[in-house]
Design a protein around this motif. Structure first.
Motif, PDB file in Angstrom:
ATOM      1  N   HIS A  51      -3.200   2.183   7.759  1.00  0.00           N
ATOM      2  CA  HIS A  51      -3.570   0.916   8.387  1.00  0.00           C
ATOM      3  C   HIS A  51      -4.912   0.419   7.839  1.00  0.00           C
ATOM      4  O   HIS A  51      -5.063  -0.758   7.503  1.00  0.00           O
ATOM      5  CB  HIS A  51      -3.631   1.085   9.905  1.00  0.00           C
ATOM      6  CG  HIS A  51      -4.024  -0.129  10.647  1.00  0.00           C
ATOM      7  ND1 HIS A  51      -3.231  -1.249  10.725  1.00  0.00           N
ATOM      8  CD2 HIS A  51      -5.147  -0.420  11.349  1.00  0.00           C
ATOM      9  CE1 HIS A  51      -3.837  -2.176  11.441  1.00  0.00           C
ATOM     10  NE2 HIS A  51      -4.999  -1.693  11.830  1.00  0.00           N
ATOM     11  N   SER A  54      -4.478  -0.913   4.360  1.00  0.00           N
ATOM     12  CA  SER A  54      -3.828  -2.229   4.326  1.00  0.00           C
ATOM     13  C   SER A  54      -4.815  -3.322   4.727  1.00  0.00           C
ATOM     14  O   SER A  54      -4.795  -4.418   4.160  1.00  0.00           O
ATOM     15  CB  SER A  54      -2.583  -2.259   5.210  1.00  0.00           C
ATOM     16  OG  SER A  54      -2.922  -2.248   6.569  1.00  0.00           O
ATOM     17  N   LEU A  55      -5.698  -3.034   5.686  1.00  0.00           N
ATOM     18  CA  LEU A  55      -6.728  -4.005   6.054  1.00  0.00           C
ATOM     19  C   LEU A  55      -7.699  -4.235   4.901  1.00  0.00           C
ATOM     20  O   LEU A  55      -8.076  -5.370   4.604  1.00  0.00           O
ATOM     21  CB  LEU A  55      -7.508  -3.526   7.285  1.00  0.00           C
ATOM     22  CG  LEU A  55      -6.754  -3.503   8.607  1.00  0.00           C
ATOM     23  CD1 LEU A  55      -7.624  -2.875   9.693  1.00  0.00           C
ATOM     24  CD2 LEU A  55      -6.327  -4.890   9.002  1.00  0.00           C
ATOM     25  N   ARG A  57      -7.122  -3.894   1.724  1.00  0.00           N
ATOM     26  CA  ARG A  57      -6.460  -4.613   0.632  1.00  0.00           C
ATOM     27  C   ARG A  57      -6.569  -6.128   0.797  1.00  0.00           C
ATOM     28  O   ARG A  57      -6.647  -6.851  -0.186  1.00  0.00           O
ATOM     29  CB  ARG A  57      -4.990  -4.211   0.530  1.00  0.00           C
ATOM     30  CG  ARG A  57      -4.758  -3.168  -0.521  1.00  0.00           C
ATOM     31  CD  ARG A  57      -3.266  -2.890  -0.732  1.00  0.00           C
ATOM     32  NE  ARG A  57      -3.065  -1.483  -0.421  1.00  0.00           N
ATOM     33  CZ  ARG A  57      -2.453  -0.998   0.642  1.00  0.00           C
ATOM     34  NH1 ARG A  57      -1.888  -1.786   1.509  1.00  0.00           N
ATOM     35  NH2 ARG A  57      -2.369   0.294   0.844  1.00  0.00           N
ATOM     36  N   LYS A  58      -6.583  -6.604   2.025  1.00  0.00           N
ATOM     37  CA  LYS A  58      -6.716  -8.040   2.275  1.00  0.00           C
ATOM     38  C   LYS A  58      -8.003  -8.582   1.668  1.00  0.00           C
ATOM     39  O   LYS A  58      -8.066  -9.734   1.252  1.00  0.00           O
ATOM     40  CB  LYS A  58      -6.723  -8.338   3.772  1.00  0.00           C
ATOM     41  CG  LYS A  58      -5.426  -8.116   4.469  1.00  0.00           C
ATOM     42  CD  LYS A  58      -5.585  -8.447   5.954  1.00  0.00           C
ATOM     43  CE  LYS A  58      -4.352  -8.097   6.724  1.00  0.00           C
ATOM     44  NZ  LYS A  58      -4.514  -8.366   8.166  1.00  0.00           N
ATOM     45  N   TYR A  59      -9.044  -7.769   1.643  1.00  0.00           N
ATOM     46  CA  TYR A  59     -10.353  -8.214   1.188  1.00  0.00           C
ATOM     47  C   TYR A  59     -10.685  -7.777  -0.233  1.00  0.00           C
ATOM     48  O   TYR A  59     -11.645  -8.275  -0.814  1.00  0.00           O
ATOM     49  CB  TYR A  59     -11.434  -7.700   2.147  1.00  0.00           C
ATOM     50  CG  TYR A  59     -11.197  -8.156   3.560  1.00  0.00           C
ATOM     51  CD1 TYR A  59     -11.513  -9.453   3.941  1.00  0.00           C
ATOM     52  CD2 TYR A  59     -10.614  -7.319   4.504  1.00  0.00           C
ATOM     53  CE1 TYR A  59     -11.265  -9.899   5.232  1.00  0.00           C
ATOM     54  CE2 TYR A  59     -10.363  -7.761   5.792  1.00  0.00           C
ATOM     55  CZ  TYR A  59     -10.692  -9.043   6.147  1.00  0.00           C
ATOM     56  OH  TYR A  59     -10.449  -9.489   7.419  1.00  0.00           O
ATOM     57  N   THR A  60      -9.909  -6.857  -0.770  1.00  0.00           N
ATOM     58  CA  THR A  60     -10.260  -6.301  -2.077  1.00  0.00           C
ATOM     59  C   THR A  60      -9.188  -6.486  -3.141  1.00  0.00           C
ATOM     60  O   THR A  60      -9.391  -6.087  -4.277  1.00  0.00           O
ATOM     61  CB  THR A  60     -10.551  -4.797  -1.959  1.00  0.00           C
ATOM     62  OG1 THR A  60      -9.376  -4.130  -1.492  1.00  0.00           O
ATOM     63  CG2 THR A  60     -11.706  -4.522  -1.011  1.00  0.00           C
ATOM     64  N   ALA A  61      -8.076  -7.099  -2.809  1.00  0.00           N
ATOM     65  CA  ALA A  61      -6.939  -7.177  -3.734  1.00  0.00           C
ATOM     66  C   ALA A  61      -7.292  -7.837  -5.054  1.00  0.00           C
ATOM     67  O   ALA A  61      -6.840  -7.405  -6.114  1.00  0.00           O
ATOM     68  CB  ALA A  61      -5.778  -7.914  -3.074  1.00  0.00           C
ATOM     69  N   ASP A  62      -8.111  -8.873  -5.049  1.00  0.00           N
ATOM     70  CA  ASP A  62      -8.424  -9.576  -6.284  1.00  0.00           C
ATOM     71  C   ASP A  62      -9.785  -9.192  -6.854  1.00  0.00           C
ATOM     72  O   ASP A  62     -10.329  -9.890  -7.694  1.00  0.00           O
ATOM     73  CB  ASP A  62      -8.358 -11.093  -6.054  1.00  0.00           C
ATOM     74  CG  ASP A  62      -9.328 -11.566  -4.984  1.00  0.00           C
ATOM     75  OD1 ASP A  62      -9.828 -10.729  -4.209  1.00  0.00           O
ATOM     76  OD2 ASP A  62      -9.586 -12.782  -4.931  1.00  0.00           O
TER      77      ASP A  62
END
Length: 81
Positions: A51, A54-55, A57-62
């Motif tokens: 969890h 996944s949280l 990833r919202k802020y670090t994906a790019d």
């Protein structure tokens, strides 16, 4: 699925065996409670880690340097280390 779990006066609660088995806790283990305005969320440690990832990833994906190693490297560079 909703399952009623009773809490003993000493604070212990017993999860049904089939639930423990599904969660991979048949031989014991740790659970984490998250208190939210809507109630409690009960997760295994592995579920909590997934969890959190996944949280994040919202802020670090790019951002390719958005890792612990990247953060530390940036701090070293900024600090002249």
């Amino acid at each position: 699925m909703t399952i009623q779990v009773n809490i003993a006066p000493n604070g212990r609660m017993i999860l049904p065996a089939d639930v423990r088995k599904r969660l991979g806790l048949a031989d014991g283990g740790a659970l984490l409670f998250e208190e939210t305005p809507g109630g409690l969320i009960l997760r295994t440690v592995a579920q909590s880690v997934a969890h959190a990832r996944s949280l994040a990833r919202k802020y670090t994906a790019d951002k390719p340097d958005a890792s612990v190693e990247g953060f530390l490297a940036n701090r070293r560079a900024e600090g002249g280390e």
